[in-house]
Design a protein around this motif. Structure first.
Motif, mmCIF file in Angstrom:
data_model
loop_
_atom_site.group_PDB
_atom_site.id
_atom_site.type_symbol
_atom_site.label_atom_id
_atom_site.label_comp_id
_atom_site.label_asym_id
_atom_site.label_seq_id
_atom_site.Cartn_x
_atom_site.Cartn_y
_atom_site.Cartn_z
ATOM 1 N N GLY A 49 0.825 -1.213 0.000
ATOM 2 C CA GLY A 49 0.000 0.000 0.000
ATOM 3 C C GLY A 49 0.853 1.254 0.000
ATOM 4 O O GLY A 49 0.575 2.225 -0.721
ATOM 5 N N ILE A 50 1.909 1.254 0.806
ATOM 6 C CA ILE A 50 2.827 2.394 0.848
ATOM 7 C C ILE A 50 3.559 2.522 -0.482
ATOM 8 O O ILE A 50 3.720 3.624 -1.016
ATOM 9 N N GLU A 51 4.003 1.382 -1.031
ATOM 10 C CA GLU A 51 4.733 1.394 -2.306
ATOM 11 C C GLU A 51 3.864 1.965 -3.422
ATOM 12 O O GLU A 51 4.320 2.783 -4.227
ATOM 13 N N ALA A 52 2.600 1.570 -3.455
ATOM 14 C CA ALA A 52 1.694 2.051 -4.503
ATOM 15 C C ALA A 52 1.433 3.552 -4.357
ATOM 16 O O ALA A 52 1.386 4.287 -5.357
ATOM 17 N N ASP A 53 1.277 4.006 -3.127
ATOM 18 C CA ASP A 53 1.013 5.422 -2.884
ATOM 19 C C ASP A 53 2.226 6.268 -3.285
ATOM 20 O O ASP A 53 2.080 7.333 -3.910
ATOM 21 N N CYS A 54 3.427 5.791 -2.928
ATOM 22 C CA CYS A 54 4.639 6.523 -3.297
ATOM 23 C C CYS A 54 4.824 6.541 -4.817
ATOM 24 O O CYS A 54 5.230 7.563 -5.391
ATOM 25 N N GLU A 55 4.538 5.413 -5.446
ATOM 26 C CA GLU A 55 4.669 5.330 -6.915
ATOM 27 C C GLU A 55 3.719 6.317 -7.590
ATOM 28 O O GLU A 55 4.091 7.017 -8.542
ATOM 29 N N LYS A 56 2.519 6.395 -7.092
ATOM 30 C CA LYS A 56 1.503 7.278 -7.660
ATOM 31 C C LYS A 56 1.900 8.745 -7.546
ATOM 32 O O LYS A 56 1.671 9.543 -8.466
ATOM 33 N N LYS A 57 2.526 9.105 -6.413
ATOM 34 C CA LYS A 57 2.851 10.507 -6.156
ATOM 35 C C LYS A 57 4.291 10.864 -6.499
ATOM 36 O O LYS A 57 4.706 12.006 -6.310
ATOM 37 N N GLY A 58 5.058 9.889 -6.995
ATOM 38 C CA GLY A 58 6.445 10.159 -7.372
ATOM 39 C C GLY A 58 7.358 10.405 -6.192
ATOM 40 O O GLY A 58 8.338 11.150 -6.301
ATOM 41 N N ILE A 59 7.068 9.766 -5.057
ATOM 42 C CA ILE A 59 7.888 9.928 -3.852
ATOM 43 C C ILE A 59 8.893 8.784 -3.779
ATOM 44 O O ILE A 59 8.502 7.610 -3.805
ATOM 45 N N PRO A 60 10.186 9.049 -3.698
ATOM 46 C CA PRO A 60 11.184 7.981 -3.581
ATOM 47 C C PRO A 60 10.943 7.139 -2.331
ATOM 48 O O PRO A 60 10.594 7.667 -1.278
ATOM 49 N N LEU A 61 11.147 5.825 -2.458
ATOM 50 C CA LEU A 61 10.894 4.893 -1.369
ATOM 51 C C LEU A 61 12.117 4.015 -1.147
ATOM 52 O O LEU A 61 12.626 3.399 -2.087
ATOM 53 N N PHE A 62 12.577 3.974 0.098
ATOM 54 C CA PHE A 62 13.721 3.116 0.443
ATOM 55 C C PHE A 62 13.241 2.035 1.397
ATOM 56 O O PHE A 62 12.743 2.320 2.485
ATOM 57 N N MET A 63 13.411 0.769 0.988
ATOM 58 C CA MET A 63 13.045 -0.365 1.830
ATOM 59 C C MET A 63 14.311 -1.007 2.386
ATOM 60 O O MET A 63 15.177 -1.447 1.621
ATOM 61 N N GLY A 64 14.402 -1.072 3.703
ATOM 62 C CA GLY A 64 15.538 -1.731 4.326
ATOM 63 C C GLY A 64 15.490 -3.230 4.101
ATOM 64 O O GLY A 64 14.436 -3.799 3.780
ATOM 65 N N SER A 65 16.619 -3.887 4.256
ATOM 66 C CA SER A 65 16.683 -5.336 4.018
ATOM 67 C C SER A 65 15.760 -6.102 4.953
ATOM 68 O O SER A 65 15.311 -7.203 4.617
ATOM 69 N N SER A 66 15.441 -5.534 6.126
ATOM 70 C CA SER A 66 14.582 -6.224 7.080
ATOM 71 C C SER A 66 13.148 -6.360 6.597
ATOM 72 O O SER A 66 12.399 -7.219 7.082
ATOM 73 N N ILE A 67 12.747 -5.544 5.621
ATOM 74 C CA ILE A 67 11.348 -5.556 5.179
ATOM 75 C C ILE A 67 11.196 -6.020 3.737
ATOM 76 O O ILE A 67 10.073 -6.190 3.247
ATOM 77 N N GLU A 68 12.302 -6.261 3.043
ATOM 78 C CA GLU A 68 12.237 -6.650 1.631
ATOM 79 C C GLU A 68 11.442 -7.937 1.411
ATOM 80 O O GLU A 68 10.773 -8.096 0.394
ATOM 81 N N ALA A 69 11.516 -8.859 2.368
ATOM 82 C CA ALA A 69 10.823 -10.147 2.219
ATOM 83 C C ALA A 69 9.306 -9.985 2.229
ATOM 84 O O ALA A 69 8.579 -10.887 1.787
ATOM 85 N N TYR A 70 8.813 -8.845 2.717
ATOM 86 C CA TYR A 70 7.370 -8.615 2.802
ATOM 87 C C TYR A 70 6.874 -7.694 1.697
ATOM 88 O O TYR A 70 5.727 -7.254 1.724
ATOM 89 N N ALA A 71 7.735 -7.396 0.739
ATOM 90 C CA ALA A 71 7.381 -6.483 -0.351
ATOM 91 C C ALA A 71 7.313 -7.231 -1.679
ATOM 92 O O ALA A 71 8.150 -8.091 -1.956
ATOM 93 N N SER A 72 6.330 -6.900 -2.486
ATOM 94 C CA SER A 72 6.225 -7.517 -3.810
ATOM 95 C C SER A 72 7.284 -6.968 -4.757
ATOM 96 O O SER A 72 7.778 -7.668 -5.635
ATOM 97 N N ASN A 73 7.641 -5.695 -4.550
ATOM 98 C CA ASN A 73 8.599 -5.044 -5.431
ATOM 99 C C ASN A 73 9.553 -4.180 -4.601
ATOM 100 O O ASN A 73 9.383 -2.964 -4.503
ATOM 101 N N PRO A 74 10.563 -4.801 -3.957
ATOM 102 C CA PRO A 74 11.475 -4.037 -3.094
ATOM 103 C C PRO A 74 12.174 -2.901 -3.843
ATOM 104 O O PRO A 74 12.574 -3.062 -4.992
ATOM 105 N N LYS A 75 12.329 -1.766 -3.156
ATOM 106 C CA LYS A 75 12.969 -0.599 -3.772
ATOM 107 C C LYS A 75 13.955 0.036 -2.807
ATOM 108 O O LYS A 75 13.762 0.009 -1.593
ATOM 109 N N LYS A 76 15.001 0.607 -3.368
ATOM 110 C CA LYS A 76 15.978 1.365 -2.591
ATOM 111 C C LYS A 76 16.237 2.676 -3.327
ATOM 112 O O LYS A 76 17.235 2.838 -3.998
ATOM 113 N N GLN A 77 15.303 3.582 -3.204
ATOM 114 C CA GLN A 77 15.361 4.850 -3.921
ATOM 115 C C GLN A 77 15.755 5.996 -2.988
ATOM 116 O O GLN A 77 15.451 5.972 -1.801
ATOM 117 N N TYR A 78 16.419 6.981 -3.579
ATOM 118 C CA TYR A 78 16.807 8.190 -2.848
ATOM 119 C C TYR A 78 16.290 9.413 -3.612
ATOM 120 O O TYR A 78 16.209 9.397 -4.853
#
Length: 318
Positions: free
Chosen positions: A217-246
Motif C-alpha cells: 500500500g505504501i509502495e503504490a502510494d509513493c509510486e503514484k505521487k512520485g515519492i522515492p521509497l527506500f526499503m531496508g533489508s529487514s522488510i524486503e521479504a514482505y514487499a512484492s517489489n522491493p525498492k531502494k530509492q533516494y
C-alpha cells in the motif's frame, strides 16, 4: 565517526543520544547498556559531568573507575556529548549523515540551547544531515524561534510506525521513517519528499511482523505521487517489489578518480566493479596473531560460489 549500519545513511553522528519514551520496539535501548561500565558508579563520579534537568552533559570523554573509556556511561539516559560536536568537521567526503539516531535529540527534555550548539557546529558542512524524531512538532517550534537551520543539506524526518501522520509545517526538506512498520499507514502526504521503511527486528514478546498489504500500500502510494521509497533489508521479504530509492538531492555525488581508487574495486573472480564496502575482502594471516595481508575482493555471488566449490560449510552466507 564510523560508518553506520543504518542502511539509508552513510554515517551516524550522535552529539546527543538517549531517550525517555521507553518504546518497546526501540532497538537502541538494547545497545544503551553496552560500553557503559557500572552505570550506578559512573553517576557517582560527578566531577566528570554536569546535568541540565534529566540530561547528562559531558564536555570530555568519560573515564570509568577502571580507567576505561565509556561511550555510553549513563546507558540510554539522555546525554549531551559536547566533545562530539566537532566530529562533523572531520569528514572529508560528502555523504548522508543521520544525526542523533541513538535516541531522540528533539525530545522535550533537550533544551533549545543544546540543539543550537549542535546546529551551529554543523554550519557550512558539506554533509547532508538527516534528523529523525518522534516529536515533529519540535521542528515547528524551533523554526518559529529562528533556531532550525535551513538549506538543502538539512533533512527533517519523523517516525511513523502506523496510522495517519501530520507533516510538520516547516520550510526544510521533510521525510517519513516507518521503521519499524507496526501497522497500516494512512495516505502519504504529498509534501513528503522521501519515505523509509523497515521491519521490527528487536527480539521481544510482542514483535510485529509486517503484512505484505501494508508494504504494498505504501509502495503504490509513493509510486503514484512520485515519492522515492527506500526499503531496508529487514522488510524486503514482505514487499512484492522491493525498492531502494533516494531523492535526487541525497544521491551520492560522483567521486574523484583518486577517491574512486580508494573506495571502489573489481571482483577478482568475475571483474564486477563496485564499492569496496559492498564486497567481501579476502585476507591471509600467517600464524596465530601474525600479520594479516589483503589479497583482494569478491562480490557476494562469487563468494557464495567459492564457498560451495570448496565446501566451506563453516563460512556464513551473506
Amino acid at each position: 565517526m564510523h560508518r553506520t549500519k543504518v542502511e539509508w545513511a552513510d554515517r551516524m553522528w550522535n552529539p546527543i543520544s538517549g531517550c525517555m519514551k521507553n518504546c518497546s520496539h526501540c532497538k537502541c535501548t538494547e545497545r544503551g547498556g553496552t560500553f557503559s561500565g557500572d552505570i550506578r558508579f559512573n553517576k557517582s563520579m560527578t566531577d566528570q559531568y554536569s546535568r541540565d534537568g534529566e540530561v547528562f552533559i559531558l564536555d570530555d570523554v568519560f573515564i570509568t573507575k577502571t580507567g576505561q573509556h565509556a561511550s555510553r556511561p549513563f546507558g540510554f539516559s539522555p546525554t549531551f556529548f559536547r566533545y562530539r560536536k566537532k566530529i562533523i568537521d572531520e569528514l572529508k567526503t560528502p555523504g548522508n549523515v543521520v544525526v542523533g539516531y541513538e535516541g531522540d535529540m528533539f525530545g522535550p527534555w533537550i533544551s533549545d540551547e543544546m540543539l543550537k550548539e549542535v546546529f551551529d557546529q554543523a554550519k557550512g558542512t558539506q554533509q547532508r544531515l538527516l534528523f529523525v524524531t518522534t516529536f515533529p512538532e519540535r521542528y515547528e517550534a524551533l523554526e518559529q524561534k529562528g533556531i532550525l537551520p535551513e538549506g538543502d543539506q538539512y533533512w527533517y524526518g519523523w517516525a511513523v510506525t502506523k496510522g495517519k501522520t501530520k507533516v510538520p509545517e516547516i520550510k526544510g526538506h521533510r521525510f517519513m521513517v516507518c521503521e519499524p512498520l507496526l501497522g497500516p499507514v494512512g495516505e502519504i502526504p504529498e509534501e513528503v519528499e522521501w519515505v523509509v521503511l523497515g521491519a521490527d527486528t528487536k527480539k521481544y514478546k510482542d514483535r510485529v511482523t509486517p503484512k505484505e498489504e501494508w508494504v504494498d500500500g505504501i509502495e503504490a502510494d509513493c509510486e503514484k505521487k512520485g515519492i522515492p521509497l527506500f526499503m531496508g533489508s529487514s522488510i524486503e521479504a514482505y514487499a512484492s517489489n522491493p525498492k531502494k530509492q533516494y531523492p535526487e538531492k541525497l544521491k551520492t555525488k560522483e567521486l574523484s578518480s583518486i577517491r574512486k581508487g580508494i573506495y571502489e574495486t573489481d571482483c577478482n573472480a568475475c571483474g564486477k566493479h563496485g564499492m569496496k564496502r559492498e564486497m567481501c575482502a579476502l585476507s591471509v594471516q600467517y600464524g596465530r596473531g601474525g600479520p594479516r595481508y589483503a589479497l583482494g575482493y569478491l562480490c557476494h555471488d562469487c563468494l557464495d560460489a567459492w564457498i560451495e566449490e570448496y565446501k566451506l560449510n563453516d563460512v556464513p552466507k551473506l
